[in-house]
Write a protein that holds these residues in place. Structure first.
Motif, short mmCIF file in Angstrom:
data_model
loop_
_atom_site.label_atom_id
_atom_site.label_comp_id
_atom_site.label_asym_id
_atom_site.label_seq_id
_atom_site.Cartn_x
_atom_site.Cartn_y
_atom_site.Cartn_z
N ARG A 143 0.82 -1.23 0.00
CA ARG A 143 0.00 0.00 0.00
C ARG A 143 0.85 1.28 0.00
O ARG A 143 0.30 2.38 0.04
CB ARG A 143 -0.93 0.00 1.22
CG ARG A 143 -1.97 -1.12 1.21
CD ARG A 143 -2.67 -1.27 2.55
NE ARG A 143 -3.73 -2.27 2.49
CZ ARG A 143 -3.53 -3.58 2.60
NH1 ARG A 143 -2.29 -4.03 2.79
NH2 ARG A 143 -4.54 -4.41 2.53
N SER A 196 1.67 3.95 7.92
CA SER A 196 1.26 4.13 6.52
C SER A 196 1.11 2.82 5.77
O SER A 196 0.30 2.73 4.83
CB SER A 196 2.25 5.04 5.79
OG SER A 196 3.54 4.47 5.75
N GLU A 199 -2.58 1.43 5.78
CA GLU A 199 -3.69 2.20 5.23
C GLU A 199 -3.55 2.38 3.72
O GLU A 199 -2.47 2.69 3.23
CB GLU A 199 -3.75 3.57 5.91
CG GLU A 199 -3.90 3.49 7.42
CD GLU A 199 -3.73 4.84 8.08
OE1 GLU A 199 -4.77 5.47 8.39
OE2 GLU A 199 -2.58 5.28 8.28
N ASN A 200 -4.65 2.24 3.02
CA ASN A 200 -4.67 2.42 1.57
C ASN A 200 -4.93 3.88 1.24
O ASN A 200 -5.93 4.24 0.62
CB ASN A 200 -5.74 1.51 0.94
CG ASN A 200 -5.68 1.50 -0.57
OD1 ASN A 200 -4.69 1.94 -1.17
ND2 ASN A 200 -6.73 1.01 -1.20
N THR A 201 -3.99 4.75 1.64
CA THR A 201 -4.19 6.19 1.49
C THR A 201 -4.15 6.62 0.02
O THR A 201 -4.66 7.70 -0.31
CB THR A 201 -3.12 6.97 2.27
OG1 THR A 201 -1.83 6.54 1.84
CG2 THR A 201 -3.25 6.70 3.76
N HIS A 202 -3.57 5.82 -0.84
CA HIS A 202 -3.50 6.16 -2.26
C HIS A 202 -4.69 5.60 -3.05
O HIS A 202 -4.74 5.74 -4.27
CB HIS A 202 -2.20 5.66 -2.86
CG HIS A 202 -0.97 6.23 -2.21
ND1 HIS A 202 -0.64 7.56 -2.29
CD2 HIS A 202 -0.01 5.65 -1.44
CE1 HIS A 202 0.48 7.78 -1.62
NE2 HIS A 202 0.88 6.64 -1.09
N ASP A 203 -5.61 4.95 -2.35
CA ASP A 203 -6.81 4.38 -2.98
C ASP A 203 -6.47 3.44 -4.14
O ASP A 203 -7.08 3.47 -5.21
CB ASP A 203 -7.75 5.49 -3.47
CG ASP A 203 -8.36 6.28 -2.33
OD1 ASP A 203 -8.66 5.66 -1.29
OD2 ASP A 203 -8.51 7.51 -2.47
N SER A 217 -8.85 -3.19 1.00
CA SER A 217 -8.38 -1.80 1.06
C SER A 217 -7.41 -1.65 2.23
O SER A 217 -6.28 -2.10 2.14
CB SER A 217 -9.57 -0.84 1.21
OG SER A 217 -9.13 0.50 1.15
N ASP A 218 -7.85 -1.05 3.34
CA ASP A 218 -6.99 -0.96 4.52
C ASP A 218 -6.78 -2.35 5.11
O ASP A 218 -7.62 -3.24 4.99
CB ASP A 218 -7.62 -0.06 5.58
CG ASP A 218 -7.69 1.40 5.14
OD1 ASP A 218 -7.00 1.76 4.17
OD2 ASP A 218 -8.45 2.16 5.77
#
Length: 344
Positions: A143, A196, A199-203, A217-218
């Motif tokens: 991720r 970081s 978490e799938n902060t970049h989608d 996802s996350d």
């Protein structure tokens, strides 16, 4: 059955290095270990420095820093009691030897390979490794950029199948410690320092599970983390710095950086990997055949390699007499400074 000592005899280079370390008190590694034993260096920092000394680097996915699984409780609804040793992994055993039933299968494989006389390949217990590029580093950091791009390059331009991605902490622990017939992954420093990777902060489009139809996802965290990555990393870090871990961490160091990494002691500890995992630059330089050397390098890049062996005698145990100032600092400053620690 055990291989004879001659097969595993340490190189004169290592013997000279250890002799010097044992007699020269100004040796930086000796000084670092003494400072750690006295509580002046946190467990996390000590492991990072051992990784660096042994040739591991954040800039090389094939030789990425290695951290141990410390906790074993990823199912309870409340935060595990860090004073209760039942919530911890046995640090004196490699991942493949934590559960007797699985260990027996690895031992049977090793015994059958020892009986083979028509091959020049030394017998081994584990065909996979606790640290490698695709199966460990890019698996955990899928991720995070730039690792997500490297992962896709390895998979032909797309993410791996959703159910083969790093999806759940508890599921990954079970796979690596008990249920898989091959996986023996350890961890990366991010598990103890940076949220970081959870978490799938970049989608990224990681797909949908074919097992339960859920979107990947996350990362799914243990119930005790309450879906809070900061809390998860905080508890993991406190476990790494706990009195239990401080007392027992030397046993894990023996397996990964020390005298149980290879040789007869590795056999006794059920810690024997494929022989190419132990190759270093000196070994590769002795291979005259360019094609064979390239083949070995590719195998090491795919399946992983052990760090340089730093200790040829049992690693000294950390002195734990009372709660250190570091432990109190970690407890009183929850969640602070997690994003930058791996840069230390």
């Amino acid at each position: 059955p055990h291989l004879n000592d001659a097969h595993w005899q340490s190189s004169p280079r290592l013997q000279r290095k250890w002799k010097w370390r044992g007699s020269e008190r100004t040796d930086p590694l000796n000084a670092l270990t003494r400072a750690w034993r006295k509580g002046h260096v946190p467990n996390f920092d000590y492991l990072l420095r051992l990784n660096a000394i042994s040739g591991r680097s954040f800039h090389d996915p094939g030789n990425y820093p290695i951290m141990p699984w410390v906790l074993s409780n990823f199912t309870s609804p409340t935060v595990p009691d860090l004073s209760d040793e039942r919530n911890y992994r046995d640090l004196s055993r490699p991942m493949g030897a934590l559960y007797p039933d699985r260990l027996l299968k690895f031992q049977e494989k090793y015994t059958s390979l020892c009986a083979m006389t028509d091959t020049a390949i030394p017998p081994f217990m584990y065909g996979s490794h606790y640290s490698n590029t695709g199966g460990v580093v890019l698996y955990y950091l899928v991720r995070v950029r730039p690792f997500a791009g490297l992962h896709r390059q390895l998979q032909g331009g797309q993410f791996d199948l959703p159910d083969r991605l790093f999806r759940s902490v508890s599921q990954t622990w079970d796979i690596c410690s008990r249920t898989s017939t091959t996986e023996v992954k350890e961890l990366t420093p991010e598990w103890y320092s940076d949220t970081s990777f959870l978490e799938n902060t970049h989608d990224f489009n990681l797909g949908t599970s074919a097992v339960d139809g859920a979107t990947v996802s996350d990362t799914i965290l243990p119930p005790w983390a309450n879906d809070d990555p900061s809390k998860f990393v905080e508890v993991m870090r406190n476990a790494l710095e706990s009195d239990y871990c401080s007392t027992n961490l030397s046993s894990w160091i023996d397996l990964v950086f020390g005298f149980k990494q290879r040789g007869p002691e590795a056999e006794k500890a059920n810690n024997v990997f494929y022989h190419l995992s132990y190759y270093d630059s000196d070994d590769l330089a002795k291979v005259d055949d360019d094609n064979l050397r390239t083949e070995i390098e590719l195998h090491i890049a795919d399946f992983g390699s052990c760090p340089a062996q730093l200790f040829l005698q049992p690693h000294p145990v950390k002195k734990v007499e009372r709660k250190s100032e570091l432990q109190l600092h970690l407890t009183n400053n929850k969640g602070q400074g997690q994003g930058h620690e791996q840069q230390q």
